[in-house]
Design an enzyme around this catalytic site. Structure first.
Site, mmCIF file in Angstrom:
data_model
loop_
_atom_site.group_PDB
_atom_site.id
_atom_site.type_symbol
_atom_site.label_atom_id
_atom_site.label_comp_id
_atom_site.label_asym_id
_atom_site.label_seq_id
_atom_site.Cartn_x
_atom_site.Cartn_y
_atom_site.Cartn_z
ATOM 1 N N HIS A 162 66.351 29.772 54.667
ATOM 2 C CA HIS A 162 66.668 30.678 53.556
ATOM 3 C C HIS A 162 68.031 30.389 52.940
ATOM 4 O O HIS A 162 68.343 30.889 51.868
ATOM 5 C CB HIS A 162 66.628 32.130 54.044
ATOM 6 C CG HIS A 162 65.253 32.583 54.402
ATOM 7 N ND1 HIS A 162 64.551 33.508 53.673
ATOM 8 C CD2 HIS A 162 64.417 32.211 55.409
ATOM 9 C CE1 HIS A 162 63.356 33.703 54.211
ATOM 10 N NE2 HIS A 162 63.255 32.931 55.274
ATOM 11 N N ASP A 370 75.018 30.357 47.703
ATOM 12 C CA ASP A 370 73.945 31.248 48.155
ATOM 13 C C ASP A 370 72.633 30.474 48.085
ATOM 14 O O ASP A 370 72.384 29.777 47.099
ATOM 15 C CB ASP A 370 73.875 32.479 47.227
ATOM 16 C CG ASP A 370 73.356 33.715 47.948
ATOM 17 O OD1 ASP A 370 72.554 33.557 48.879
ATOM 18 O OD2 ASP A 370 73.753 34.832 47.553
#
Ligand code: ADP
Ligand code: F6P
Length: 464
Positions: A162, A370
């Site tokens: 992720h 991110d």
């Protein structure tokens, strides 16, 4: 009796955390993008979710929640410190996020990482039916695919990361590097958020282990391991429904009224994490107030900072810095009863978050790095009224898809200020045009499509 499933997700956390209150043990939704994304997928595939329950000591018995079988894995207090806070969140997390904070390397953390990964692999082996699909998630469990293959060669194993996957030079700093890479290569398919990350991985396999590859497929002991990009998303229809709910709309109005009905509400919603760029965002807001380009009470900022990893040193230091900056801004620019920044170090229900999104004229998502950033996608999906404007860091995975946001480089303070001002002053027609394009993209690329594309590539039949 152990229930065996043909579809198993293995993630560090269960979708709920165990908390002890005066009324005894209770469960509350656990934080983070992984849970937001996987919960609807697992509900559809009706499988088992193997994960940690958020407490220490003996694990609760397996139980069912909204059609999902939850299979808790125990962690001792010592493992919590060494595997979760140490190796996962003080070594791997900063290293994989461009080392925006310095990674810490400790031998005793690595040992705990191995032990706990082995425990997760054993739990998955126990609950998986013959020939089942097991989908392992994220950086905390990178050794699990190989460990699981060793225990259960009959399984089809997928892995999804992720967070970003670093370039070779950074990955090579990690003492556990070869073991981690071999661990991941135990999967049949390794998925990443970005194409570049998948490329980093394939090149690393050749660089570190001398493995041959064809396109995005690595050849490991005669087995073929595929790598690919599968940008994660949200349950768009659910977000749209929630935002359209009259109660949420009424709450959004109430929030604006409670803020003093300012012309511009600027919002930030993040886990309190140093990768999220919260400090720099606050600084940009402060400088715009100081320059007279924005003023209180016309403009106010709301910063939600969800408590996260509170015992890890980097996070404690960040909290001090963020709270100092909030104090400074309010001290310099607030008035009695009218703070410039409303700072909320709390967790919220999904409907309260939706109301906050609907109340915000400008959403600021400015991470230094991110993997994706689901908050950016949630904001866009919640604005079916096509109001609002998104300021988005180029270093969030979401920036590859949400090209109509006001993109900025969070390392450049003037760039952030400029993007924020442009978002504040954008004319309504242009703002709507941008929102509509992003919403169209999200509807076609929701979390269901993400899961289907990964599982199709892994050769799993569609859920009915
Ligand atoms: P990360 O996975 O790094 O936490 P994301 O932006 O991808 O970052 O996902 C964060 C998720 O957590 C989103 O679904 C968001 O709605 C949720 N979230 C963030 N802050 C809060 C909060 N204060 N209360 C409840 N949920 C939150
Ligand atoms: O993908 C980001 C992630 O680390 C997930 O693995 C995790 O569930 C979420 O953020 C929240 O972090 P934590 O589980 O450490 O509270």
């Amino acid at each position: 009796m152990t229930v065996r499933s043909s579809f198993v997700v293995v993630a560090n956390r269960l979708p709920v955390d165990e908390i002890t209150t005066s009324e005894g043990r209770q469960w509350r939704p656990s934080p983070g993008g992984l849970v937001t994304a996987l919960h609807p997928v697992l509900a559809q595939y009706r499988g088992t979710w193997v994960g940690w329950s958020g407490g220490v000591g003996e694990a609760p018995e397996p139980f069912d929640l909204e059609g999902i079988r939850l299979h808790p894995v125990p962690l001792s207090a010592d493992e919590l410190e060494r595997y979760y806070e140490g190796q996962s969140n003080a070594t791997i997390w900063p290293l994989y996020h461009d080392a925006v904070e310095t990674p810490v390397f400790k031998r005793r953390w690595r040992e705990a990482y191995r032990t706990v990964n082995a425990r997760f692999a054993e739990a998955a082996a126990e609950v998986a039916a013959e020939g089942a699909t097991v989908w392992v998630q994220d950086y905390q469990l990178q050794l699990v695919p190989a460990m699981l293959r060793e225990l259960r060669p009959d399984l089809r194993i997928g892995f999804f990361l992720h967070i970003p996957f670093p370039p070779i030079e950074l990955f090579m700093q990690m003492p556990l590097r070869a073991e981690v890479l071999r661990g991941l290569l135990g999967a049949d398919l390794v998925g990443f958020q970005q194409r570049l990350a998948a490329q980093n991985f394939v090149r690393l396999a050749r660089h570190l282990l001398g493995l041959r590859y064809e396109g995005q497929t690595i050849i490991v002991d005669g087995r073929r391991v595929k790598a690919g990009a599968f940008p994660i998303s949200i349950d768009v229809a659910e977000m749209e429904r929630m935002a359209a709910d009259p109660q949420v709309q009424a709450r959004a109005k109430q929030i604006r009224a409670e803020l003093g009905d300012p012309k511009t509400v600027v919002l930030g919603v993040d886990r309190l994490d140093y990768t999220k760029g919260i400090e720099r965002r606050l600084k940009a807001f402060r400088e715009l107030l100081a320059d007279g380009k924005l003023s209180v009470p016309d403009a106010v900022m709301v910063q939600v900072a969800t408590p996260s990893r509170e015992r890890v040193e980097h996070y404690q230091a960040l909290r001090v810095k963020v709270e100092r900056e909030v104090g400074r801004i309010n001290g310099e620019f607030g008035r009695v009863g009218v703070p410039a920044v409303h700072y909320l170090h709390q967790s919220y229900s999904r409907s309260e978050l939706a109301a906050l999104y609907c109340a915000a004229d400008v959403m600021m998502v400015t991470p230094l790095r991110d993997g994706m950033n689901l908050v950016a996608k949630e904001y866009v999906a919640s604005r079916a009224d096509t109001g609002g404007a998104l300021v988005l860091s180029e270093f969030a995975g979401a920036a590859t898809e949400l090209r109509q946001a006001f993109l900025c480089n969070p390392h450049d303070p003037d760039g952030v200020k400029d993007a924020l001002l442009r978002a504040v002053h954008v004319d309504k027609v242009e703002a709507r045009r941008r929102m509509r394009i992003m919403q169209r993209h999200l509807r076609a690329h929701d979390v269901g499509q993400w899961a289907r594309s990964f599982l199709n590539e892994l050769g799993v039949p569609e859920a009915t």
